[in-house]
Design a protein around this motif. Structure first.
Motif, PDB file in Angstrom:
ATOM      1  N   THR A   1       0.844  -1.199   0.000  1.00 58.74           N
ATOM      2  CA  THR A   1       0.000   0.000   0.000  1.00 58.74           C
ATOM      3  C   THR A   1       0.879   1.250   0.000  1.00 58.74           C
ATOM      4  OG1 THR A   1      -1.676  -1.191   1.279  1.00 58.74           O
ATOM      5  CG2 THR A   1      -1.860   1.213   1.200  1.00 58.74           C
ATOM      6  N   PRO A   2       0.650   2.201  -0.922  1.00 58.68           N
ATOM      7  CA  PRO A   2       1.449   3.439  -0.925  1.00 58.68           C
ATOM      8  C   PRO A   2       1.399   4.139   0.421  1.00 58.68           C
ATOM      9  CG  PRO A   2       0.124   3.276  -2.920  1.00 58.68           C
ATOM     10  CD  PRO A   2      -0.338   2.163  -2.019  1.00 58.68           C
ATOM     11  N   GLY A   3       2.528   4.751   0.796  1.00 58.23           N
ATOM     12  CA  GLY A   3       2.652   5.351   2.111  1.00 58.23           C
ATOM     13  C   GLY A   3       1.571   6.355   2.454  1.00 58.23           C
ATOM     14  N   GLU A   4       1.159   7.155   1.462  1.00 54.80           N
ATOM     15  CA  GLU A   4       0.166   8.197   1.744  1.00 54.80           C
ATOM     16  C   GLU A   4      -1.230   7.625   1.993  1.00 54.80           C
ATOM     17  OE1 GLU A   4       0.593   8.029  -2.823  1.00 54.80           O
ATOM     18  OE2 GLU A   4       1.884   7.871  -1.042  1.00 54.80           O
ATOM     19  N   ARG A   5      -1.438   6.324   1.685  1.00 57.63           N
ATOM     20  CA  ARG A   5      -2.749   5.702   1.897  1.00 57.63           C
ATOM     21  C   ARG A   5      -2.786   4.842   3.156  1.00 57.63           C
ATOM     22  NH1 ARG A   5      -5.167   2.383  -2.389  1.00 57.63           N
ATOM     23  NH2 ARG A   5      -7.039   2.925  -1.225  1.00 57.63           N
ATOM     24  N   ILE A   6      -1.665   4.750   3.879  1.00 58.42           N
ATOM     25  CA  ILE A   6      -1.631   3.941   5.101  1.00 58.42           C
ATOM     26  C   ILE A   6      -2.155   4.781   6.263  1.00 58.42           C
ATOM     27  CG2 ILE A   6      -0.181   2.650   6.697  1.00 58.42           C
ATOM     28  CD1 ILE A   6       1.844   2.323   4.399  1.00 58.42           C
ATOM     29  N   PRO A   7      -3.216   4.357   6.935  1.00 58.12           N
ATOM     30  CA  PRO A   7      -3.715   5.128   8.078  1.00 58.12           C
ATOM     31  C   PRO A   7      -2.714   5.120   9.229  1.00 58.12           C
ATOM     32  CG  PRO A   7      -5.378   3.576   7.251  1.00 58.12           C
ATOM     33  CD  PRO A   7      -4.075   3.214   6.605  1.00 58.12           C
ATOM     34  N   GLU A   8      -2.883   6.045  10.149  1.00 56.92           N
ATOM     35  CA  GLU A   8      -2.040   6.088  11.344  1.00 56.92           C
ATOM     36  C   GLU A   8      -2.550   5.052  12.348  1.00 56.92           C
ATOM     37  OE1 GLU A   8       0.623   7.808  12.063  1.00 56.92           O
ATOM     38  OE2 GLU A   8       0.700   9.100  10.275  1.00 56.92           O
ATOM     39  N   THR A   9      -1.619   4.357  12.988  1.00 55.43           N
ATOM     40  CA  THR A   9      -2.004   3.425  14.040  1.00 55.43           C
ATOM     41  C   THR A   9      -1.539   3.942  15.390  1.00 55.43           C
ATOM     42  OG1 THR A   9      -1.794   1.153  14.868  1.00 55.43           O
ATOM     43  CG2 THR A   9       0.108   2.053  13.682  1.00 55.43           C
ATOM     44  N   ALA A  10      -2.360   3.703  16.417  1.00 59.22           N
ATOM     45  CA  ALA A  10      -1.986   4.108  17.772  1.00 59.22           C
ATOM     46  C   ALA A  10      -1.042   3.090  18.398  1.00 59.22           C
ATOM     47  CB  ALA A  10      -3.244   4.252  18.623  1.00 59.22           C
ATOM     48  N   GLN A  11      -0.883   1.946  17.755  1.00 64.98           N
ATOM     49  CA  GLN A  11      -0.043   0.867  18.302  1.00 64.98           C
ATOM     50  C   GLN A  11       1.379   1.044  17.755  1.00 64.98           C
ATOM     51  OE1 GLN A  11      -2.391  -2.898  18.714  1.00 64.98           O
ATOM     52  NE2 GLN A  11      -3.775  -1.888  17.292  1.00 64.98           N
ATOM     53  N   LYS A  12       2.136   1.923  18.397  1.00 63.79           N
ATOM     54  CA  LYS A  12       3.374   2.472  17.842  1.00 63.79           C
ATOM     55  C   LYS A  12       4.536   1.487  17.782  1.00 63.79           C
ATOM     56  CE  LYS A  12       1.570   6.461  17.032  1.00 63.79           C
ATOM     57  NZ  LYS A  12       1.257   6.825  15.626  1.00 63.79           N
ATOM     58  N   ARG A  13       4.419   0.337  18.433  1.00 63.75           N
ATOM     59  CA  ARG A  13       5.495  -0.643  18.317  1.00 63.75           C
ATOM     60  C   ARG A  13       5.456  -1.363  16.963  1.00 63.75           C
ATOM     61  NH1 ARG A  13       5.592  -4.286  23.624  1.00 63.75           N
ATOM     62  NH2 ARG A  13       3.335  -3.966  23.527  1.00 63.75           N
ATOM     63  N   ASN A  14       4.408  -1.106  16.193  1.00 57.96           N
ATOM     64  CA  ASN A  14       4.286  -1.662  14.855  1.00 57.96           C
ATOM     65  C   ASN A  14       4.652  -0.589  13.837  1.00 57.96           C
ATOM     66  OD1 ASN A  14       2.714  -4.454  15.182  1.00 57.96           O
ATOM     67  ND2 ASN A  14       1.887  -2.994  16.661  1.00 57.96           N
ATOM     68  N   HIS A  15       5.696  -0.839  13.056  1.00 63.65           N
ATOM     69  CA  HIS A  15       6.159   0.117  12.046  1.00 63.65           C
ATOM     70  C   HIS A  15       5.660  -0.366  10.686  1.00 63.65           C
ATOM     71  CE1 HIS A  15       8.954   2.218  14.807  1.00 63.65           C
ATOM     72  NE2 HIS A  15       8.986   1.038  15.398  1.00 63.65           N
ATOM     73  N   ILE A  16       4.669   0.335  10.138  1.00 58.11           N
ATOM     74  CA  ILE A  16       4.040  -0.072   8.884  1.00 58.11           C
ATOM     75  C   ILE A  16       4.660   0.737   7.754  1.00 58.11           C
ATOM     76  CG2 ILE A  16       1.840  -0.350   7.685  1.00 58.11           C
ATOM     77  CD1 ILE A  16       0.482  -0.351  10.459  1.00 58.11           C
ATOM     78  N   ILE A  17       5.333   0.049   6.827  1.00 59.91           N
ATOM     79  CA  ILE A  17       6.195   0.728   5.861  1.00 59.91           C
ATOM     80  C   ILE A  17       5.971   0.185   4.465  1.00 59.91           C
ATOM     81  CG2 ILE A  17       8.605   1.214   5.247  1.00 59.91           C
ATOM     82  CD1 ILE A  17       9.289   0.706   8.242  1.00 59.91           C
ATOM     83  N   ASN A  18       5.750   1.072   3.509  1.00 60.10           N
ATOM     84  CA  ASN A  18       5.613   0.677   2.105  1.00 60.10           C
ATOM     85  C   ASN A  18       6.955   0.180   1.576  1.00 60.10           C
ATOM     86  OD1 ASN A  18       5.971   1.999  -0.938  1.00 60.10           O
ATOM     87  ND2 ASN A  18       4.123   0.808  -0.653  1.00 60.10           N
ATOM     88  N   VAL A  19       6.916  -0.935   0.852  1.00 60.77           N
ATOM     89  CA  VAL A  19       8.133  -1.567   0.339  1.00 60.77           C
ATOM     90  C   VAL A  19       8.944  -0.602  -0.528  1.00 60.77           C
ATOM     91  CG1 VAL A  19       8.983  -3.402  -1.176  1.00 60.77           C
ATOM     92  CG2 VAL A  19       7.134  -3.873   0.432  1.00 60.77           C
ATOM     93  N   ALA A  20       8.277   0.126  -1.419  1.00 61.77           N
ATOM     94  CA  ALA A  20       8.983   1.032  -2.327  1.00 61.77           C
ATOM     95  C   ALA A  20       9.682   2.156  -1.583  1.00 61.77           C
ATOM     96  CB  ALA A  20       8.016   1.607  -3.356  1.00 61.77           C
ATOM     97  N   ASP A  21       9.192   2.496  -0.386  1.00 65.47           N
ATOM     98  CA  ASP A  21       9.783   3.591   0.376  1.00 65.47           C
ATOM     99  C   ASP A  21      11.148   3.238   0.960  1.00 65.47           C
ATOM    100  OD1 ASP A  21       7.511   4.962  -0.179  1.00 65.47           O
ATOM    101  OD2 ASP A  21       6.709   4.959   1.864  1.00 65.47           O
ATOM    102  N   VAL A  22      11.450   1.954   1.064  1.00 69.25           N
ATOM    103  CA  VAL A  22      12.712   1.553   1.702  1.00 69.25           C
ATOM    104  C   VAL A  22      13.570   0.695   0.771  1.00 69.25           C
ATOM    105  CG1 VAL A  22      11.967   1.774   4.089  1.00 69.25           C
ATOM    106  CG2 VAL A  22      11.441  -0.327   2.851  1.00 69.25           C
ATOM    107  N   ALA A  23      13.262   0.716  -0.526  1.00 70.90           N
ATOM    108  CA  ALA A  23      14.061  -0.042  -1.491  1.00 70.90           C
ATOM    109  C   ALA A  23      15.411   0.637  -1.689  1.00 70.90           C
ATOM    110  CB  ALA A  23      13.325  -0.144  -2.820  1.00 70.90           C
ATOM    111  N   GLY A  24      16.450  -0.177  -1.846  1.00 70.01           N
ATOM    112  CA  GLY A  24      17.769   0.388  -2.092  1.00 70.01           C
ATOM    113  C   GLY A  24      17.939   0.846  -3.519  1.00 70.01           C
ATOM    114  N   ASP A  25      17.150   0.270  -4.434  1.00 69.66           N
ATOM    115  CA  ASP A  25      17.236   0.557  -5.864  1.00 69.66           C
ATOM    116  C   ASP A  25      15.828   0.426  -6.418  1.00 69.66           C
ATOM    117  OD1 ASP A  25      17.439   0.279  -8.683  1.00 69.66           O
ATOM    118  OD2 ASP A  25      19.473  -0.497  -8.532  1.00 69.66           O
ATOM    119  N   PRO A  26      15.314   1.446  -7.150  1.00 70.05           N
ATOM    120  CA  PRO A  26      13.935   1.370  -7.660  1.00 70.05           C
ATOM    121  C   PRO A  26      13.712   0.239  -8.647  1.00 70.05           C
ATOM    122  CG  PRO A  26      15.099   3.268  -8.583  1.00 70.05           C
ATOM    123  CD  PRO A  26      15.963   2.723  -7.486  1.00 70.05           C
TER     124      PRO A  26
END
Length: 325
Positions: free
Chosen positions: A181-206
């Motif tokens: 899911t694109p980062g801008e479409r991921i809702p905020e969670t109150a359960q902060k120990r869970n880091h929800i991250i879009n795969v493309a946002d942390v890729a080393g190479d596109p």
């Protein structure tokens, strides 16, 4: 350890779009219409695998293009449908052949740079929505970090199921939940120990699925990253550190825009043409100002400035905001 396969950025984008589709079974012909080359590359890499048929075709009857269910004829040994006159119209197998994402293969390639422990195939936690991928050794964490993968988090129903699941199964320290899911479409969670991250946002190479340990660490443990003062940023410009303040940017285009400005800033020639920056970031003609590019948020104005058709990074400049800008 699975070898990282180089694909085009178009192929990676198509794979992530396929992961976000409502159905896990997709017509190969529909994907070919988006990009034949990208689809064939994903099939060759076994990131997409055959999965029977999706027996729906666009039938031409009375010059109207309508979705029609194709059925199997044992007598004719083919799929097809009857038109309004009762005539049997055969359908080629290739036109309704289906494929699906091989999540085991895809997730192995995403985590190829990590020492991962767990089952060879991801374990479903919520059918067709959330999988347990195992654990990874992760710099900065006290113990191996559990990793999940989730899809369709922009869908309220899917998000509600994930929220309920992480509420029932809190991690001992932290958990990384990768998603298509694109980062801008991921809702905020109150359960902060869970880091929800879009795969493309942390890729080393596109052009690769492989996640960069350095970029992922900056997202999960931003406080441990050595930073320049007064301003610095993560590798993908998803995080900007400004004089002790952390500002996060989720949108792909916003990060591409900022990357151009920061590249110019560090080069010592900070001024860029605003129109060129917006074009290179992928904005359309309707987005003709930085204010439109960043939407309703104003925090970018603390370090991004513009005047006379130019824009630049300056963390020390105080900028007055013209009315309506």
């Amino acid at each position: 350890m699975t070898k990282a396969t180089s694909l085009s950025k178009r192929a990676i984008d198509l794979l992530l779009r396929a992961m976000e589709a409502r159905s896990t079974s997709l017509q190969a012909s529909a994907l070919h219409q988006v990009s034949r080359g990208a689809t064939d590359a994903l099939l060759a890499a076994k990131l997409l695998v055959p999965s029977g048929h999706v027996p729906v075709v666009a039938g031409m009857d009375d010059y109207e293009d309508e979705p029609v269910e194709a059925t199997w004829s044992a007598e004719l040994k083919s799929y097809g449908y009857h038109d309004s006159t009762g005539r049997w119209i055969s359908v080629e197998n290739r036109d309704i052949a289906a494929c699906m994402v091989d999540y085991g293969q895809a997730l192995a390639k995403m985590l190829v740079a990590f020492d991962r422990a767990g089952p060879s195939r991801p374990t479903p936690l919520i059918s067709d929505l959330v999988w347990d991928v195992g654990t990874i050794k992760f710099a900065g964490a006290k113990a191996p970090v559990p990793v999940w993968f989730a899809r369709r988090l922009g869908d309220p129903g899917g998000w509600a199921q994930l929220e309920a699941l992480i509420g029932r199964k809190p991690p001992p320290e932290i958990r990384i939940i990768l998603t298509s899911t694109p980062g801008e479409r991921i809702p905020e969670t109150a359960q902060k120990r869970n880091h929800i991250i879009n795969v493309a946002d942390v890729a080393g190479d596109p052009a690769k699925l492989a996640i960069s340990p350095q970029v992922l660490r900056a997202r999960v443990f931003p406080g441990q990253v050595q930073r320049r003062f007064p301003i610095d940023h993560s590798e993908d410009c998803g995080i900007v550190w400004l004089k002790g303040q952390t500002i996060t940017f989720r949108g792909d285009k916003q990060r591409l825009l900022l990357k151009q400005l920061f590249d110019a800033y560090w080069s010592g020639l900070p001024e860029c043409r605003t129109s060129a920056v917006l074009f290179e970031a992928g904005y359309g003609d309707q987005t003709n100002s930085l204010a439109k590019a960043f939407g309703k948020r104003d925090d970018w104005r603390q370090f991004v400035h513009y005047d006379d058709g130019n824009c630049w990074i300056d963390p020390d400049q105080i900028m007055s905001v013209p009315s309506g800008q």
